[in-house]
Design a protein around this motif. Structure first.
Motif, PDB file in Angstrom:
ATOM      1  N   ARG A  28       0.854  -1.178   0.000  1.00 15.26           N
ATOM      2  CA  ARG A  28       0.000   0.000   0.000  1.00 15.26           C
ATOM      3  C   ARG A  28       0.892   1.230   0.000  1.00 15.26           C
ATOM      4  NH1 ARG A  28      -1.385   1.399   5.683  1.00 15.26           N
ATOM      5  NH2 ARG A  28       0.152   0.328   6.967  1.00 15.26           N
ATOM      6  N   HIS A  44      -3.163   3.978  -2.692  1.00 16.66           N
ATOM      7  CA  HIS A  44      -3.236   2.790  -3.538  1.00 16.66           C
ATOM      8  C   HIS A  44      -2.956   1.539  -2.702  1.00 16.66           C
ATOM      9  CE1 HIS A  44      -3.154   5.336  -7.155  1.00 16.66           C
ATOM     10  NE2 HIS A  44      -2.206   6.022  -6.538  1.00 16.66           N
ATOM     11  N   GLN A  45      -3.689   0.489  -3.008  1.00 15.38           N
ATOM     12  CA  GLN A  45      -3.370  -0.836  -2.497  1.00 15.38           C
ATOM     13  C   GLN A  45      -3.188  -1.737  -3.707  1.00 15.38           C
ATOM     14  OE1 GLN A  45      -5.135  -2.318   1.249  1.00 15.38           O
ATOM     15  NE2 GLN A  45      -6.714  -0.771   0.901  1.00 15.38           N
TER      16      GLN A  45
END
Length: 440
Positions: A28, A44-45
């Motif tokens: 992440r 964001h992952q």
């Protein structure tokens, strides 16, 4: 994730593949950006996987997002024959850093931090403009299983900051960039970064062109690191050390006694430090140059041949979509804890103190010469007397290695090709001239 890898491995073995490696990664990250016309944040992952499978005649490579699939479809095995590494061990002790679990910087916290950095630059240089500042703060976990018996995992935590700024002065527009990294964003020193940007902008805007010259050169860590980065073709891979080995003098040395270069995947506090590399093999410290004597090139397990040195666990994966390739992890010129930069500066009767590399180091096609664009100050009697810009440091590789007169204690790593680091270097025997666009 561990169970996903085991199921995928079992399926591919059932399909008849003798050599199988399953790699998975999840992570992440938060990205924060401010600039002349933009200001934003995103989170964001990601999760991805890669598979290598094959045998004596052919192989396949596949990758994708999400957890690794337990069944195909798999691409046709039309690649080269595949042999994977056997598990290995090392006596080198290593403990996982405690701050791997530090939380990512928050959105509001991060944007305020960038704004304070911008204000700090303006305090140093009121007319300077921060064109762009991008802070990426992330963490990841990777796992590898193979039919050779490798079953391991490692974690990473990294915050990278890129700054771009401009300054108009004396009718000239100067630009400067900084790219730095820390384990976590909160450890980045905004005030110090603002001063470094201001120094580079001032030199670029007010510096005068240099004449062709010689003399003692003091290279700040950012400049010496760019130079070491340019020497990578001479340090990595089974044929890399041949040219350096051919430079031995009558005492068997290729460099001055002051120069020791190592690569260490377990560097204490290193931002890429891990117990294993991207193929699950143990990382370790390898001396490439030890007090002027050539040690060995940096080698991955499949590059190790009789008499060329020990493999170091240096296979890296740029992402799960990429095959592992050998490269430095923490490549560094070792510092001298007893030497302060001020003492090196005071001893220079006439020379240059370069604080910024304005481009990458370039090697001549035969690898015998180098050229590095730089900017800094003219030195006289240990004092900076005038800024200089548009300079090129050049010479033979042999003169560069033998010309290291002293190293300071201010070792600094930069995120280049892996983490590359150097302290301030005092050199002699090299040439400085104006950048005329020609190669080394």
């Amino acid at each position: 994730m561990k169970e996903d890898l085991a199921r995928t491995l079992d399926h591919l073995v059932g399909e008849g593949f003798a050599e199988v490696e399953v790699y998975a990664r999840r992570g992440r990250s938060r990205r924060l950006e401010i600039g002349l016309a933009q200001r934003g944040a995103s989170f964001h992952q990601e999760q991805g996987w890669a598979v290598r499978a094959g045998g004596d005649r052919s192989s396949l490579f596949a990758s994708g997002t999400g957890p690794p699939p337990t069944v195909g479809p798999w691409p046709e095995a039309d690649g080269w024959a595949l042999r994977l590494p056997d598990p290995a061990s090392t006596d080198d002790a290593w403990s996982e850093p405690a701050d791997l679990d530090a939380p990512l910087i928050g959105e509001t916290e991060g944007l305020r931090w960038l704004s304070r950095l911008e204000q700090g630059l303006h305090q140093e240089l009121p007319t300077a403009k921060l064109v762009r500042a991008v802070l990426e703060d992330g963490s990841s976990e990777s796992r590898i299983n193979s039919t050779r018996g490798i079953a391991t995992a490692y974690r990473r935590r990294l915050a990278a900051l890129r700054l771009e700024a401009v300054l108009e002065a004396e009718g000239r527009l100067a630009a400067a960039t900084l790219y730095v990294a820390e384990r976590e964003a909160r450890k980045l020193d905004g005030a110090a970064l603002g001063r470094r940007l201001a120094d580079r902008l001032t030199v670029g805007a007010t510096g005068r062109p240099v004449e062709r010259d010689r003399g003692e050169l003091l290279l700040a860590p950012e400049v010496a690191t760019a130079l070491l980065h340019g020497l990578l073709p001479l340090l990595v891979g089974p044929r890399a050390g041949a040219r350096l080995a051919g430079m031995r003098d009558g005492r068997g040395r290729i460099a001055s006694d002051a120069l020791t270069v190592v690569d260490d995947g377990r560097w204490p506090g290193g931002l890429c430090a891990a117990a294993v590399d991207g193929e699950g093999l143990p990382t370790r410290r390898i001396p490439l140059i030890a007090q002027g004597h050539f040690g060995q090139p940096l080698l991955a397990w499949h590059q190790q041949q009789d008499g060329e040195g020990q493999a170091s666990g240096c296979s890296r994966r740029a992402s799960w979509r990429d095959l592992p390739i050998p490269g430095p992890t923490h490549l560094a010129i070792l510092p001298d804890p007893a030497v302060a930069v001020s003492s090196l500066l005071a001893d220079i009767a006439r020379g240059y103190y370069f604080i910024d590399a304005s481009g990458p180091a370039r090697l001549s096609p035969d690898g015998s010469r180098f050229a590095l664009p730089a900017a800094g100050f003219l030195l006289q009697s240990g004092k900076a007397t005038a800024p200089v810009r548009g300079a090129v440091i050049t010479g033979t590789i042999s003169a560069l290695l033998r010309g290291v007169q002293a190293v300071a204690r201010d070792l600094t790593f930069l995120p280049l090709d892996g983490m590359i680091g150097s302290p301030t270097l005092l050199l002699s025997g090299l040439e400085v001239h104006a950048d005329d666009g020609r190669g080394p």
